[in-house]
Motif scaffolding. Structure first.
Motif, PDB file in Angstrom:
ATOM      1  N   LEU A  78       1.330 -10.653  -8.148  1.00 11.43           N
ATOM      2  CA  LEU A  78       1.165  -9.725  -7.136  1.00 11.43           C
ATOM      3  C   LEU A  78       2.555  -9.863  -6.374  1.00 11.43           C
ATOM      4  O   LEU A  78       3.015 -10.920  -6.001  1.00 11.43           O
ATOM      5  N   VAL A  79       3.215  -8.594  -5.974  1.00  9.15           N
ATOM      6  CA  VAL A  79       4.552  -8.999  -5.072  1.00  9.15           C
ATOM      7  C   VAL A  79       4.401  -8.026  -3.865  1.00  9.15           C
ATOM      8  O   VAL A  79       4.112  -6.860  -3.856  1.00  9.15           O
ATOM      9  N   GLU A  80       4.515  -8.866  -2.763  1.00  6.08           N
ATOM     10  CA  GLU A  80       4.415  -8.212  -1.531  1.00  6.08           C
ATOM     11  C   GLU A  80       5.531  -7.667  -0.936  1.00  6.08           C
ATOM     12  O   GLU A  80       6.640  -8.532  -1.105  1.00  6.08           O
ATOM     13  N   SER A  81       5.764  -6.783  -0.265  1.00 10.11           N
ATOM     14  CA  SER A  81       7.138  -6.261   0.572  1.00 10.11           C
ATOM     15  C   SER A  81       6.667  -5.634   1.857  1.00 10.11           C
ATOM     16  O   SER A  81       5.561  -5.355   1.994  1.00 10.11           O
ATOM     17  N   GLY A  82       7.789  -5.620   2.925  1.00  7.80           N
ATOM     18  CA  GLY A  82       7.666  -4.737   3.821  1.00  7.80           C
ATOM     19  C   GLY A  82       7.559  -5.661   5.109  1.00  7.80           C
ATOM     20  O   GLY A  82       7.481  -5.267   6.351  1.00  7.80           O
ATOM     21  N   GLY A  83       7.491  -7.074   4.951  1.00 11.83           N
ATOM     22  CA  GLY A  83       7.478  -7.887   6.146  1.00 11.83           C
ATOM     23  C   GLY A  83       8.607  -7.840   6.949  1.00 11.83           C
ATOM     24  O   GLY A  83       9.753  -7.209   6.526  1.00 11.83           O
ATOM     25  N   GLY A  84       8.817  -8.623   8.178  1.00 14.06           N
ATOM     26  CA  GLY A  84       9.709  -8.624   9.007  1.00 14.06           C
ATOM     27  C   GLY A  84       9.541  -8.770  10.428  1.00 14.06           C
ATOM     28  O   GLY A  84       8.406  -9.281  10.860  1.00 14.06           O
ATOM     29  N   LEU A  85      10.477  -8.461  11.109  1.00 14.54           N
ATOM     30  CA  LEU A  85      10.622  -8.666  12.706  1.00 14.54           C
ATOM     31  C   LEU A  85      10.313  -7.549  13.341  1.00 14.54           C
ATOM     32  O   LEU A  85      10.885  -6.526  12.947  1.00 14.54           O
ATOM     33  N   VAL A  86       9.270  -7.529  14.260  1.00 11.73           N
ATOM     34  CA  VAL A  86       9.016  -6.251  14.987  1.00 11.73           C
ATOM     35  C   VAL A  86       8.873  -6.789  16.548  1.00 11.73           C
ATOM     36  O   VAL A  86       8.077  -7.636  16.645  1.00 11.73           O
ATOM     37  N   GLN A  87       8.808  -5.798  17.364  1.00  8.54           N
ATOM     38  CA  GLN A  87       8.548  -6.104  18.838  1.00  8.54           C
ATOM     39  C   GLN A  87       7.051  -5.723  19.053  1.00  8.54           C
ATOM     40  O   GLN A  87       6.630  -4.946  18.408  1.00  8.54           O
ATOM     41  N   ALA A  88       6.368  -6.218  20.000  1.00  6.95           N
ATOM     42  CA  ALA A  88       5.400  -6.098  20.050  1.00  6.95           C
ATOM     43  C   ALA A  88       4.967  -4.608  20.591  1.00  6.95           C
ATOM     44  O   ALA A  88       5.796  -3.968  20.973  1.00  6.95           O
ATOM     45  N   GLY A  89       4.033  -3.967  20.070  1.00  8.44           N
ATOM     46  CA  GLY A  89       3.608  -2.308  20.076  1.00  8.44           C
ATOM     47  C   GLY A  89       4.320  -1.872  18.801  1.00  8.44           C
ATOM     48  O   GLY A  89       3.950  -0.619  18.811  1.00  8.44           O
ATOM     49  N   GLY A  90       5.070  -2.523  18.180  1.00  3.06           N
ATOM     50  CA  GLY A  90       5.622  -1.763  16.867  1.00  3.06           C
ATOM     51  C   GLY A  90       4.771  -1.544  15.608  1.00  3.06           C
ATOM     52  O   GLY A  90       3.592  -2.087  15.696  1.00  3.06           O
ATOM     53  N   SER A  91       5.294  -1.119  14.704  1.00  2.22           N
ATOM     54  CA  SER A  91       4.529  -0.810  13.265  1.00  2.22           C
ATOM     55  C   SER A  91       5.270  -1.460  12.236  1.00  2.22           C
ATOM     56  O   SER A  91       6.573  -1.619  12.123  1.00  2.22           O
ATOM     57  N   LEU A  92       4.355  -1.958  11.158  1.00  2.42           N
ATOM     58  CA  LEU A  92       5.073  -2.254   9.942  1.00  2.42           C
ATOM     59  C   LEU A  92       4.246  -1.788   8.905  1.00  2.42           C
ATOM     60  O   LEU A  92       2.989  -1.594   9.230  1.00  2.42           O
ATOM     61  N   ARG A  93       4.815  -1.478   7.694  1.00  6.23           N
ATOM     62  CA  ARG A  93       3.805  -1.267   6.533  1.00  6.23           C
ATOM     63  C   ARG A  93       4.200  -2.161   5.261  1.00  6.23           C
ATOM     64  O   ARG A  93       5.146  -2.187   4.861  1.00  6.23           O
ATOM     65  N   LEU A  94       3.184  -2.907   4.608  1.00  5.75           N
ATOM     66  CA  LEU A  94       3.210  -3.816   3.953  1.00  5.75           C
ATOM     67  C   LEU A  94       2.859  -3.161   2.779  1.00  5.75           C
ATOM     68  O   LEU A  94       1.728  -2.432   2.763  1.00  5.75           O
ATOM     69  N   SER A  95       3.358  -3.488   1.528  1.00  9.72           N
ATOM     70  CA  SER A  95       3.066  -2.790   0.414  1.00  9.72           C
ATOM     71  C   SER A  95       2.719  -4.321  -0.783  1.00  9.72           C
ATOM     72  O   SER A  95       3.548  -5.219  -0.558  1.00  9.72           O
ATOM     73  N   CYS A  96       1.994  -4.047  -1.619  1.00 12.86           N
ATOM     74  CA  CYS A  96       1.897  -4.888  -2.652  1.00 12.86           C
ATOM     75  C   CYS A  96       1.410  -4.104  -4.140  1.00 12.86           C
ATOM     76  O   CYS A  96       0.921  -3.208  -4.209  1.00 12.86           O
ATOM     77  N   ALA A  97       2.072  -4.742  -5.013  1.00 11.34           N
ATOM     78  CA  ALA A  97       2.187  -4.207  -6.379  1.00 11.34           C
ATOM     79  C   ALA A  97       1.650  -5.415  -7.415  1.00 11.34           C
ATOM     80  O   ALA A  97       2.114  -6.188  -7.421  1.00 11.34           O
ATOM     81  N   ALA A  98       0.835  -4.990  -8.288  1.00  7.59           N
ATOM     82  CA  ALA A  98       0.313  -5.833  -9.147  1.00  7.59           C
ATOM     83  C   ALA A  98       0.972  -5.471 -10.588  1.00  7.59           C
ATOM     84  O   ALA A  98       1.244  -4.497 -10.868  1.00  7.59           O
TER      85      ALA A  98
END
Length: 120
Positions: free
Chosen positions: A4-24
């Motif tokens: 499993l490989v995750e992607s999409g993490g990072g640094l964001v300010q409060a109130g913001g959004s992120l989208r994580l993805s995972c592929a098997a």
């Protein structure tokens, strides 16, 4: 074996959004139930969300319900986690997990994790 490989993490300010993805990858002939967990410093691993192998049902932890949404990706054995209205307490390493069972109750496979940091 299944990786499993995750992607999409990072640094964001409060109130913001992120989208994580995972592929098997690996035994791609199979279909897996998948989900997300996180581990913050000094805390136990926390379940966040899971989706069935068929994608017909999803469940979210109360702590993230209404802010995070799990969904199957377009490709087979991929899963996304849309995270909105992020808070500093959401800072953690986020892990993708998968299982051969229809419902992700006891994950068999784990990703390496992706760091999410939410600044005040």
């Amino acid at each position: 074996q299944v990786q499993l490989v995750e992607s999409g993490g990072g640094l964001v300010q409060a109130g913001g959004s992120l989208r994580l993805s995972c592929a098997a990858s690996g035994r791609t002939s199979s279909t897996y139930s998948m989900g997300w967990f996180r581990l913050a410093p000094g805390k136990d691993r926390e379940f966040l969300a899971r989706i069935t192998r068929s994608g017909d049902a999803a469940e979210h932890a109360d702590s993230v319900k209404g802010r995070f949404t799990i969904s199957k990706g377009n490709a087979k054995n991929t899963v996304d986690l849309q995270m909105n209205s992020l808070k500093p307490e959401d800072t953690a390493v986020y892990y993708c997990a998968a299982s051969d069972a229809h419902v992700l109750l006891r994950p068999t496979y784990w990703g390496q994790g992706t760091q999410v940091t939410v600044s005040p």
